[in-house]
Write a protein that holds these residues in place. Structure first.
Motif, mmCIF file in Angstrom:
data_model
loop_
_atom_site.group_PDB
_atom_site.id
_atom_site.type_symbol
_atom_site.label_atom_id
_atom_site.label_comp_id
_atom_site.label_asym_id
_atom_site.label_seq_id
_atom_site.Cartn_x
_atom_site.Cartn_y
_atom_site.Cartn_z
ATOM 1 N N SER A 134 54.174 -44.644 5.876
ATOM 2 C CA SER A 134 55.265 -44.377 6.818
ATOM 3 C C SER A 134 54.964 -43.150 7.680
ATOM 4 O O SER A 134 55.266 -43.137 8.875
ATOM 5 C CB SER A 134 56.595 -44.217 6.084
ATOM 6 N N VAL A 135 54.356 -42.124 7.095
ATOM 7 C CA VAL A 135 53.976 -40.938 7.873
ATOM 8 C C VAL A 135 52.884 -41.299 8.871
ATOM 9 O O VAL A 135 52.952 -40.927 10.041
ATOM 10 C CB VAL A 135 53.522 -39.781 6.949
ATOM 11 N N ARG A 136 51.864 -42.035 8.415
ATOM 12 C CA ARG A 136 50.780 -42.444 9.329
ATOM 13 C C ARG A 136 51.317 -43.272 10.484
ATOM 14 O O ARG A 136 50.925 -43.067 11.631
ATOM 15 C CB ARG A 136 49.699 -43.207 8.575
ATOM 16 N N HIS A 137 52.233 -44.201 10.205
ATOM 17 C CA HIS A 137 52.800 -45.024 11.283
ATOM 18 C C HIS A 137 53.603 -44.173 12.262
ATOM 19 O O HIS A 137 53.523 -44.394 13.477
ATOM 20 C CB HIS A 137 53.642 -46.158 10.716
ATOM 21 N N ALA A 138 54.350 -43.200 11.767
ATOM 22 C CA ALA A 138 55.097 -42.310 12.664
ATOM 23 C C ALA A 138 54.129 -41.534 13.555
ATOM 24 O O ALA A 138 54.353 -41.396 14.765
ATOM 25 C CB ALA A 138 55.972 -41.366 11.854
ATOM 26 N N GLU A 139 53.049 -41.029 12.964
ATOM 27 C CA GLU A 139 52.056 -40.292 13.747
ATOM 28 C C GLU A 139 51.366 -41.206 14.754
ATOM 29 O O GLU A 139 51.122 -40.816 15.902
ATOM 30 C CB GLU A 139 51.042 -39.634 12.814
ATOM 31 N N LEU A 140 51.052 -42.423 14.359
ATOM 32 C CA LEU A 140 50.431 -43.382 15.280
ATOM 33 C C LEU A 140 51.375 -43.751 16.417
ATOM 34 O O LEU A 140 50.933 -43.943 17.557
ATOM 35 C CB LEU A 140 49.975 -44.634 14.533
ATOM 36 N N ASN A 141 52.662 -43.840 16.130
ATOM 37 C CA ASN A 141 53.639 -44.094 17.194
ATOM 38 C C ASN A 141 53.547 -43.004 18.256
ATOM 39 O O ASN A 141 53.557 -43.287 19.456
ATOM 40 C CB ASN A 141 55.064 -44.133 16.628
ATOM 41 N N ASP A 142 53.479 -41.747 17.816
ATOM 42 C CA ASP A 142 53.373 -40.628 18.757
ATOM 43 C C ASP A 142 52.088 -40.708 19.567
ATOM 44 O O ASP A 142 52.090 -40.477 20.777
ATOM 45 C CB ASP A 142 53.442 -39.296 18.013
ATOM 46 N N ILE A 143 50.989 -41.033 18.907
ATOM 47 C CA ILE A 143 49.705 -41.155 19.603
ATOM 48 C C ILE A 143 49.766 -42.286 20.621
ATOM 49 O O ILE A 143 49.340 -42.133 21.767
ATOM 50 C CB ILE A 143 48.555 -41.376 18.592
ATOM 51 N N LEU A 144 50.310 -43.411 20.224
ATOM 52 C CA LEU A 144 50.412 -44.562 21.122
ATOM 53 C C LEU A 144 51.268 -44.241 22.340
ATOM 54 O O LEU A 144 50.927 -44.623 23.463
ATOM 55 C CB LEU A 144 50.990 -45.760 20.358
#
Length: 190
Positions: A134-144
């Motif tokens: 869930s943390v990785r997906h949140a961070e990837l959302n920001d990157i995207l």
């Protein structure tokens, strides 16, 4: 557009430089064709000639730069100070062979300094490969969201939406950094 159709080789949305470290020409071509250059800020990244060639190529090609600080236990990226930029400009941290590689690609040290400053004038986003999904997906959302072309999301991305966008996105990406050999598409959920 068939949402379930696999992507062809020309539509691969993510290019990792560690997959092409044997050929500078191919590497530079992928960077020039990218919409975004996601730079994984890891210790030593700015001492590697190939990473610097990718960065300068991206700047010359007007590729959007997206700095990402890889955060994990035992590894700390230290942001450069003016002394670092002085050493970069004088080449004191490079071997003679490193300088020759850069010059063979038409890159002088002032190009390296300028490109590095352009990258680091942007606020780096975190990525924590050791943390929960869930943390990785949140961070990837920001990157995207930082990458171009921007998609209109209309709210927060869900895990499934993020995964679909990463897999089906037609924009080309290049990912590089000091430790992409230890970083894989599985870290991005691909």
């Amino acid at each position: 557009d068939d949402q379930g159709a696999p992507l062809s080789a020309s539509e691969v949305p993510v290019f990792l430089d560690s997959e092409y470290l044997s050929d500078l020409t191919t590497l530079r071509m992928h960077v020039r064709r990218s919409d975004n250059l996601v730079v994984l800020l890891t210790p030593g990244i700015f001492t590697r000639p190939w990473c610097l060639i990718e960065l300068v190529t991206a700047v010359r090609s007007n590729v959007t730069l997206v700095p990402v600080e890889v955060q994990r236990p035992g590894m700390k990226y230290l942001y450069p100070d003016e002394e670092f930029y002085h050493r970069l400009a004088t080449g004191s941290d490079f071997t003679e062979e490193d300088i020759k590689v850069l010059h063979a690609e038409g890159i002088d040290l002032h190009h390296v300094v300028d490109a590095t400053r352009q990258l680091l004038n942007k606020i780096a986003l975190p990525f924590s490969p050791h943390k929960s999904s869930s943390v990785r997906h949140a961070e990837l959302n920001d990157i995207l969201r930082r990458c171009e072309p921007k998609y209109e999301f209309g709210g927060q991305l869900t895990t499934s939406t993020t995964t679909q966008l990463w897999r089906k996105r037609r924009a080309k990406w290049s990912v590089f950094g000091g430790s992409t050999a230890n970083f894989s598409k599985s870290h991005l959920g691909l």
